[in-house]
Enzyme design. Structure first.
Site, PDB file in Angstrom:
ATOM      1  CG  ASP A  46      -2.310   0.803   1.018  1.00 35.32           C
ATOM      2  OD1 ASP A  46      -2.203   1.765   0.561  1.00 35.32           O
ATOM      3  OD2 ASP A  46      -3.094   0.140   1.505  1.00 35.32           O
ATOM      4  CG  ASP A 104      -4.454   5.570   1.395  1.00 39.41           C
ATOM      5  OD1 ASP A 104      -5.394   4.894   1.650  1.00 39.41           O
ATOM      6  OD2 ASP A 104      -4.219   6.613   1.883  1.00 39.41           O
ATOM      7  CG  HIS A 124      -9.009  -1.282   4.803  1.00 36.22           C
ATOM      8  ND1 HIS A 124      -8.880  -1.276   3.489  1.00 36.22           N
ATOM      9  CD2 HIS A 124      -8.419  -0.026   5.446  1.00 36.22           C
ATOM     10  CE1 HIS A 124      -8.231  -0.049   3.130  1.00 36.22           C
ATOM     11  NE2 HIS A 124      -8.318   0.690   4.475  1.00 36.22           N
ATOM     12  CG  ASP A 125     -11.456   2.079   4.083  1.00 33.64           C
ATOM     13  OD1 ASP A 125     -10.733   2.191   5.309  1.00 33.64           O
ATOM     14  OD2 ASP A 125     -10.452   2.557   3.194  1.00 33.64           O
ATOM     15  CD  GLU A 172      -8.862   4.536  -0.884  1.00 31.00           C
ATOM     16  OE1 GLU A 172      -7.956   5.763  -0.586  1.00 31.00           O
ATOM     17  OE2 GLU A 172      -9.840   4.529  -0.167  1.00 31.00           O
TER      18      GLU A 172
HETATM   19  C1  GLC Z   1      -7.738   5.469   2.590  1.00 37.36           C
HETATM   20  C2  GLC Z   1      -7.721   4.144   3.379  1.00 37.36           C
HETATM   21  C3  GLC Z   1      -8.327   4.496   4.735  1.00 37.36           C
HETATM   22  C4  GLC Z   1      -7.386   5.650   5.510  1.00 37.36           C
HETATM   23  C5  GLC Z   1      -7.301   6.779   4.512  1.00 37.36           C
HETATM   24  C6  GLC Z   1      -6.296   7.808   5.031  1.00 37.36           C
HETATM   25  O1  GLC Z   1      -9.081   5.735   2.356  1.00 37.36           O
HETATM   26  O2  GLC Z   1      -8.349   2.899   2.845  1.00 37.36           O
HETATM   27  O3  GLC Z   1      -8.158   3.315   5.536  1.00 37.36           O
HETATM   28  O4  GLC Z   1      -7.978   5.854   6.561  1.00 37.36           O
HETATM   29  O5  GLC Z   1      -7.051   6.408   3.249  1.00 37.36           O
HETATM   30  O6  GLC Z   1      -5.020   7.144   4.850  1.00 37.36           O
END
Ligand code: GLC
Length: 555
Positions: free
Chosen positions: A99, A200, A335-336, A280
């Site tokens: 990541d 990310d 995971h979100d 993402e």
């Molecule tokens: C992305 C990740 C999330 C995180 C955010 C800030 O959305 O998937 O889990 O909190 O970025 O890094």
């Protein structure tokens, strides 16, 4: 299938490292644990893993606040363990993605410590600093995780910008030194053999020049109140809420310069011809002219309350048309986002619905991303003690809800629902203590879901041909052995309200999303390739009655 790149034919599996496998028994997942479970993943039939961050982190955002991009958090093991993981995965023909958190670092990163130490520090300009306006912050922007987006730093008496928590200061990507340093960290892991990155939060990298105020008439707290009202009355998040949310953050998202930066990232990654970049975001502009990301998630597919046939058809026809030559990438959670079984379940057919959803994900056109634990049908767990929250988003919602006058129980329930701990609990390896994730007596970093005692665990499912795990294995095996399912064109069939029906190449897929029997026409007799209710290899005539929640793949 030979003309496809590896990432087009691969099935990806997201590992959430702290919850996947605990090798040293301290309640927190690690590389030795992951290495031990690689045979499991190979047997499941996946081709690649994406690991959420494994870097040293003070954990204000569960690892998404990185304090060192080129090291391993000691809780996950050593650098040697990590490199052994990459090697052992490759030995099993499993590719590895890490990541890349590029919008921000941790406030404990040496770069930020240096930056905040003095206005003349050589790293001052690596972050977004501002003296403020009229004795206050430069504008009225919020952090998406609650509160203002600007934090006043006493040492130098200026504000720094953070789209996420205050402990996640945004990097200043306009600064060429930042770019050079970050590209070096990208190369670092590619040089150690990884196969690419999931990148990310790219949308939030740049801010609107001039930093204009947002013009939403609402305050963030009012939005939270509206959300609470919607939850209480059982309504889906309403339109005003999502419209105002967008308006409130519109100067902080997808701002000019971002596509040039992504092209630069791509050119770094292209130094490693096998490597893949996954964004993402669901914005297909991030494919660029084929010179930005290889894959961009189809989040609109998963961002619904109910997975209906109409929604799937509309999503596919629009997405595939918009994508043009770019390759699709589907997912139903991560995971979100809450777990499929909980989110799409109706309370009485949750498992059956989750099985159909898994079939949908693995038969649609495009690269599927699975999330760890889905393959055994894990469910969300609402942590009922605010003291056990690990997601600070929950903590913020909890505190704000108490301020708004909610009682402790309701504040805890809403905060657990809004936060992300619910889908991050330890993987359930067995029916025994701590779900076999950690040894008896250990305290796991988040509680384990009690349903591990009722069959939602790997050990109970692994040899049961009727289990969810076996279902996933069959789906992935069917996909692997079918060039139609990997590469065939998608042609939507019918408009039935309860049945999703399409052809991939010449293979037919029919998914009954309802608890009712559904007759479907077949244009020709076929042979069952994969069936939830029918034996593989048997012939079917032109008139088929799909059983409730039946999955039928036929050639
Ligand atoms: C992305 C990740 C999330 C995180 C955010 C800030 O959305 O998937 O889990 O909190 O970025 O890094």
């Amino acid at each position: 299938m030979t003309d496809l790149a590896w990432w087009q034919s691969a099935v990806f599996y997201q590992i959430y490292p702290r919850s996947f496998a605990d090798g040293n028994g301290d309640g927190f997942g690690d590389f030795p644990g992951m290495i031990d479970r690689l045979d499991y993943l190979q047997d499941l039939g996946i081709d690649a893993v994406w690991l959420s961050p494994h870097y040293p982190s003070p954990d204000v955002d569960c690892g998404y606040d990185v304090a060192d991009y080129t090291a391993v958090d000691p809780r996950h093991g050593t650098m040697d363990d990590c490199l052994r993981f990459i090697e052992e995965a490759h030995r099993r023909k499993i590719r590895v993605l890490f990541d890349f958190v590029m919008n921000h670092t941790s406030d404990q990163h040496p770069w930020f410590r240096s930056s905040r130490s003095s206005p003349t520090d050589p790293k001052r300009d690596w972050y977004v600093w501002h003296p403020g306006k009229n004795g206050g912050p430069p504008n009225n922007w919020y952090s998406t995780f609650g509160g203002p987006a600007w934090t006043f730093d006493e040492t130098t008496r200026e504000y720094y910008y953070h789209f996420f928590f205050a402990a996640q200061p945004d990097l200043n990507w306009h600064n060429p030194e930042v770019r050079a340093a970050m590209w070096d960290s990208v190369r670092f892991w590619l040089d150690h053999g990884i196969d690419g990155y999931r990148v990310d939060a790219i949308g939030t990298v740049f801010e609107e020049p001039g930093l204009p105020d947002h013009d939403s008439p609402l305050a963030q707290r009012e939005l939270l109140e509206m959300w609470i009202e919607a939850r209480r009355s059982g309504r889906e998040v309403n339109e005003i809420l999502s419209r105002e949310w967008k308006r409130m953050f519109r100067h902080q998202h997808d701002r000019p310069g971002i596509h040039d930066l992504m092209k630069e990232l791509r050119s770094v990654v292209d130094e490693y011809p096998h490597a893949v970049l996954v964004a993402e975001t669901d914005d297909i502009d991030y494919h660029g002219e084929g010179d930005e990301f290889h894959l961009v998630f189809n989040f609109p597919l998963m961002n619904v309350g109910d997975l209906t046939a109409d929604h799937v058809r509309r999503n596919q026809s629009q997405r595939l048309a918009d994508l043009g030559d770019a390759w699709p990438c589907n997912t139903l959670n991560n995971h979100d986002a809450g777990r499929v079984r909980t989110r799409f379940g109706d309370g009485s057919n949750d498992e059956a619905i989750a099985r159909v959803a898994a079939a949908l994900l693995t038969t649609l056109k495009g690269t599927p991303f699975l999330y760890n634990g889905e393959e055994i049908g894990m469910e969300d767990l609402l942590v009922d003690d605010a003291g056990l929250f690990r997601d600070n988003l929950s903590t913020w919602v909890y505190r704000s809800s108490l301020d708004l006058g909610l009682d402790e129980t309701e504040a805890t329930r809403l905060a657990a629902f809004r936060g992300r701990d619910k889908c991050r609990t330890p993987l359930q390896w067995g029916p025994g203590p701590n779900a076999g994730f950690s040894p008896k007596g250990a305290t796991t970093w988040l509680p384990v879901h009690p349903n591990h005692r009722e069959g939602v665990n790997v050990a109970d499912q692994v040899d049961d041909p009727a289990s969810m795990l076996s279902w996933y294995r069959r789906l992935l095996a069917a996909r692997r052995s079918s060039s139609d399912l990997v590469a065939g064109n998608y042609v939507s069939l019918g408009t039935d309200p309860d049945v999703v029906r399409f052809r991939r190449g010449s293979t037919l897929v029919a998914l009954n999303l309802s608890p009712r029997t559904q007759p479907i026409p077949l244009e020709q007799p076929r042979i069952v390739r994969l069936g939830s209710h029918r034996t593989e290899g048997i012939a079917i005539d032109t008139e088929v009655r799909l059983a409730p929640f039946e999955v039928l793949v036929a050639v």
